[in-house]
Scaffold this motif. Structure first.
Motif, PDB file in Angstrom:
ATOM      1  N   GLU A 161       0.944  -1.113  -0.008  1.00  0.00           N
ATOM      2  CA  GLU A 161      -0.022   0.240  -0.014  1.00  0.00           C
ATOM      3  C   GLU A 161       0.681   1.122  -0.020  1.00  0.00           C
ATOM      4  O   GLU A 161       0.493   2.283  -0.595  1.00  0.00           O
ATOM      5  N   GLU A 162       1.896   1.167   0.976  1.00  0.00           N
ATOM      6  CA  GLU A 162       2.917   2.373   1.067  1.00  0.00           C
ATOM      7  C   GLU A 162       3.426   2.710  -0.479  1.00  0.00           C
ATOM      8  O   GLU A 162       3.801   3.734  -0.968  1.00  0.00           O
ATOM      9  N   TRP A 163       3.786   1.626  -1.128  1.00  0.00           N
ATOM     10  CA  TRP A 163       4.597   1.651  -2.291  1.00  0.00           C
ATOM     11  C   TRP A 163       3.478   2.246  -3.456  1.00  0.00           C
ATOM     12  O   TRP A 163       4.103   3.073  -4.044  1.00  0.00           O
ATOM     13  N   ALA A 164       2.329   1.993  -3.545  1.00  0.00           N
ATOM     14  CA  ALA A 164       1.453   2.555  -4.527  1.00  0.00           C
ATOM     15  C   ALA A 164       1.197   3.734  -4.114  1.00  0.00           C
ATOM     16  O   ALA A 164       1.085   4.639  -5.164  1.00  0.00           O
ATOM     17  N   ALA A 165       1.125   4.212  -2.933  1.00  0.00           N
ATOM     18  CA  ALA A 165       0.662   5.719  -2.461  1.00  0.00           C
ATOM     19  C   ALA A 165       1.811   6.471  -3.107  1.00  0.00           C
ATOM     20  O   ALA A 165       1.996   7.445  -3.408  1.00  0.00           O
ATOM     21  N   GLY A 166       3.321   5.928  -2.848  1.00  0.00           N
ATOM     22  CA  GLY A 166       4.357   6.873  -3.282  1.00  0.00           C
ATOM     23  C   GLY A 166       4.250   6.770  -5.045  1.00  0.00           C
ATOM     24  O   GLY A 166       4.588   7.948  -5.425  1.00  0.00           O
ATOM     25  N   GLN A 167       3.728   5.960  -5.610  1.00  0.00           N
ATOM     26  CA  GLN A 167       3.729   6.043  -6.948  1.00  0.00           C
ATOM     27  C   GLN A 167       2.679   6.922  -7.332  1.00  0.00           C
ATOM     28  O   GLN A 167       2.878   7.896  -8.496  1.00  0.00           O
ATOM     29  N   HIS A 168       1.465   6.967  -6.609  1.00  0.00           N
ATOM     30  CA  HIS A 168       0.418   8.310  -6.991  1.00  0.00           C
ATOM     31  C   HIS A 168       1.294   9.611  -6.632  1.00  0.00           C
ATOM     32  O   HIS A 168       1.022  10.503  -7.371  1.00  0.00           O
ATOM     33  N   GLU A 169       1.855   9.567  -5.657  1.00  0.00           N
ATOM     34  CA  GLU A 169       2.589  10.712  -5.234  1.00  0.00           C
ATOM     35  C   GLU A 169       3.447  11.378  -6.328  1.00  0.00           C
ATOM     36  O   GLU A 169       3.557  12.631  -6.639  1.00  0.00           O
ATOM     37  N   LEU A 170       4.179  10.409  -6.989  1.00  0.00           N
ATOM     38  CA  LEU A 170       5.218  10.660  -7.833  1.00  0.00           C
ATOM     39  C   LEU A 170       4.232  11.243  -9.250  1.00  0.00           C
ATOM     40  O   LEU A 170       4.700  12.480  -9.829  1.00  0.00           O
ATOM     41  N   LEU A 171       3.253  10.583  -9.567  1.00  0.00           N
ATOM     42  CA  LEU A 171       2.386  10.980 -10.714  1.00  0.00           C
ATOM     43  C   LEU A 171       1.807  12.449 -10.345  1.00  0.00           C
ATOM     44  O   LEU A 171       1.700  13.121 -11.453  1.00  0.00           O
ATOM     45  N   GLU A 172       1.467  12.630  -9.262  1.00  0.00           N
ATOM     46  CA  GLU A 172       0.818  14.144  -9.022  1.00  0.00           C
ATOM     47  C   GLU A 172       1.981  15.174  -9.131  1.00  0.00           C
ATOM     48  O   GLU A 172       1.527  16.195  -9.416  1.00  0.00           O
ATOM     49  N   ARG A 173       3.298  14.814  -9.503  1.00  0.00           N
ATOM     50  CA  ARG A 173       4.287  15.781  -9.911  1.00  0.00           C
ATOM     51  C   ARG A 173       4.424  15.924 -11.467  1.00  0.00           C
ATOM     52  O   ARG A 173       4.977  16.803 -11.761  1.00  0.00           O
ATOM     53  N   GLU A 174       3.192  15.365 -12.157  1.00  0.00           N
ATOM     54  CA  GLU A 174       3.147  15.598 -13.643  1.00  0.00           C
ATOM     55  C   GLU A 174       4.386  15.388 -14.480  1.00  0.00           C
ATOM     56  O   GLU A 174       4.801  16.379 -15.028  1.00  0.00           O
ATOM     57  N   PRO A 175       4.937  14.186 -14.248  1.00  0.00           N
ATOM     58  CA  PRO A 175       6.165  14.025 -15.341  1.00  0.00           C
ATOM     59  C   PRO A 175       5.865  14.150 -16.729  1.00  0.00           C
ATOM     60  O   PRO A 175       4.635  14.097 -17.045  1.00  0.00           O
ATOM     61  N   ASP A 176       6.814  14.561 -17.507  1.00  0.00           N
ATOM     62  CA  ASP A 176       6.688  14.698 -18.926  1.00  0.00           C
ATOM     63  C   ASP A 176       7.024  13.492 -19.563  1.00  0.00           C
ATOM     64  O   ASP A 176       6.338  13.399 -20.711  1.00  0.00           O
ATOM     65  N   PHE A 177       7.536  12.481 -18.887  1.00  0.00           N
ATOM     66  CA  PHE A 177       7.773  11.142 -19.723  1.00  0.00           C
ATOM     67  C   PHE A 177       7.784  10.269 -18.597  1.00  0.00           C
ATOM     68  O   PHE A 177       8.339  10.396 -17.486  1.00  0.00           O
ATOM     69  N   ILE A 178       7.256   8.922 -19.267  1.00  0.00           N
ATOM     70  CA  ILE A 178       7.425   7.854 -17.946  1.00  0.00           C
ATOM     71  C   ILE A 178       8.203   6.450 -18.612  1.00  0.00           C
ATOM     72  O   ILE A 178       7.739   6.245 -19.752  1.00  0.00           O
TER      73      ILE A 178
END
Ligand code: NAI
Length: 414
Positions: A95-112
């Protein structure tokens, strides 16, 4: 002089392509002004890729592609560096790992840059407004490509993605040799047992399974392959492996190693056939190939005879050993180091090139969808690798080039 206390120092020595990309693009900064999200097993080789992207100018947002493969020393080595932000820690719950990924995505990356399509699925499913702003992506695994194909079929993708996994420079080497060597070495180290003279059942004869089976045989094992695709089955046969259905192969197995990218490959139906002491390991991306719950349900006792080995005691006295809880044996076990550095050097060079090439046009040359990577990039990485080996190969002569292009073969002697 290298600082050998730096946890990435050893790996940098074995990743010359990434070092050469960092040297060239450290000068020209093609990724300056872009944020690149990276999901990958967060261990030393990934750390060197992160530094390479950062050296080329990117702000790198880092997460793991699997909650159990993160190495604390690598996160520590990256966390305090300029241009790098980490969204993962070793020992995180799912759950913590998935939450970290959502936090990352909220930084609006240009490329994945993705592994298993973790971030690309999450951005589309849970942050669709952010997905609209992503310029492009790259995917490094077979499992991720399968998910991307399903997304494309559903017309779900909102940006172009390069299928890095499908390039020759990735899957000819990473899947075959990387997974082959690292899976077998992890099985042997975790169990302290010898393959020579044993029977190894390999489920799936794709790129990974082929590497595992060939290398197991090279170490003196008898090999039995199980498949569902008749052509792959015949390839295994012609390569000298025995073929059988899992229900039969399991009877003779000292080891069963799954690498299908599918689910339920070793399941409750096969339990009766498995001999006492059999060792089960999975090299496929998801932990669904060996149905551990079926084995657990049949057991009356569970023990842990060694680190990374769970032993299920069946009522009739047979003991079934499962490595790394059925997760990727080469990446998540207690002794796992992932693929050898030299092979990840090639894979990660392709991932770097996916980001550099697509960001050069900000993905505008391509409509949303899954794309093969241009062959010129594959060749360029191959040539860079040959340069690091100090090996030169022949060039086509002018006549040879003309011969290829002349469908009439007008100049031939016949
Ligand atoms: P692939 O598509 O080349 O091969 C998979 C093979 O499994 C196919 O030939 C398919 O016919 C066969 N298969 C499917 N269902 C089966 C079943 N029920 N029984 C027997 N065979 C079955 O895929 P590749 O590249 O070999 O990858 C396999 C898995 O390994 C994927 O999940 C991939 O993501 C993962 N992988 C793991 C790595 C690691 O480090 N452990 C590295 C690279 C890939």
């Amino acid at each position: 002089m290298t600082d050998d206390t730096d946890p990435l120092a050893w790996t940098r020595d074995y990743t010359p392509i990434l070092r050469s990309l960092a040297a060239e693009y450290g000068e020209t900064q093609p990724l300056a002004g872009y944020s690149v999200a990276l999901a990958s097993h967060l261990e030393q080789k990934t750390g060197v890729l992160v530094e390479t992207l950062r050296d080329a100018g990117a702000t790198v947002l880092v997460t793991g592609s699997e909650p159990h493969s993160t190495k604390a020393a690598v996160v520590d080595a990256l966390r305090d560096q300029d241009g790098i932000e980490t969204f993962v820690e070793a020992g995180m719950s799912d759950e913590e790992w998935a939450a970290g990924q959502h936090e990352l995505l909220e930084r609006e990356p240009d490329f994945i840059l993705d592994d298993g399509c973790e971030l690309i699925v999450k951005v589309h499913a849970d942050h669709p407004e952010i997905a609209e702003t992503v310029l492009g992506g790259g995917e490094q695994t077979t499992a991720g490509i399968t998910r991307l194909e399903a997304m494309e079929a559903d017309d779900m993708l909102s940006f172009p993605v390069y299928g890095v996994n499908d390039t020759p420079m990735k899957h000819y080497f990473d899947n075959v040799h990387g997974t082959g060597e690292s899976s077998l070495s992890n099985v042997m180290i975790t169990t302290n047992t010898m393959l020579s003279g044993k029977t190894v059942v390999v489920a799936g004869y794709g790129y990974c399974g082929r590497g595992i089976a060939r290398k197991a045989r090279g170490m003196g094992a008898q090999t039995i392959v199980t498949e569902v695709d008749p052509r792959k089955a015949l390839e295994a046969h012609m390569d000298g492996h025995r073929l059988a259905q899992m229900a039969e192969a399991a009877r003779e197995a000292d080891y069963v190693i799954t690498s299908t990218g599918n689910r339920d490959v070793v399941r409750g139906d096969h339990l009766d056939a498995l001999p006492d002491g059999v060792i089960l390991a999975n090299a496929g991306h998801f932990d669904v190939e060996i149905v551990v719950a079926d084995i657990e349900a049949a057991a009356d006792r569970v023990t842990e005879p060694r680190d990374g080995v769970t032993r299920y005691h069946l009522p009739d006295g047979r003991r079934i050993n499962v490595l790394a809880d059925g997760r990727l044996v080469n990446l998540t076990g207690p002794h796992s180091n992932g693929h050898p550095a030299e092979v990840m050097d090639t894979t990660f060079a392709m991932m770097f090139e996916a980001a550099r090439d697509m960001l050069a046009s900000e993905g505008k040359d391509l409509t949303p969808g899954l794309y093969a990577m241009p062959d010129r990039l594959d060749r360029a990485v191959a040539n860079r690798k040959l340069e690091t080996l100090d090996v030169e190969i022949d060039d086509l002569t002018e006549h040879q080039r003309e011969y290829y292009e002349d469908w009439e073969h007008a100049d031939s002697a016949f």
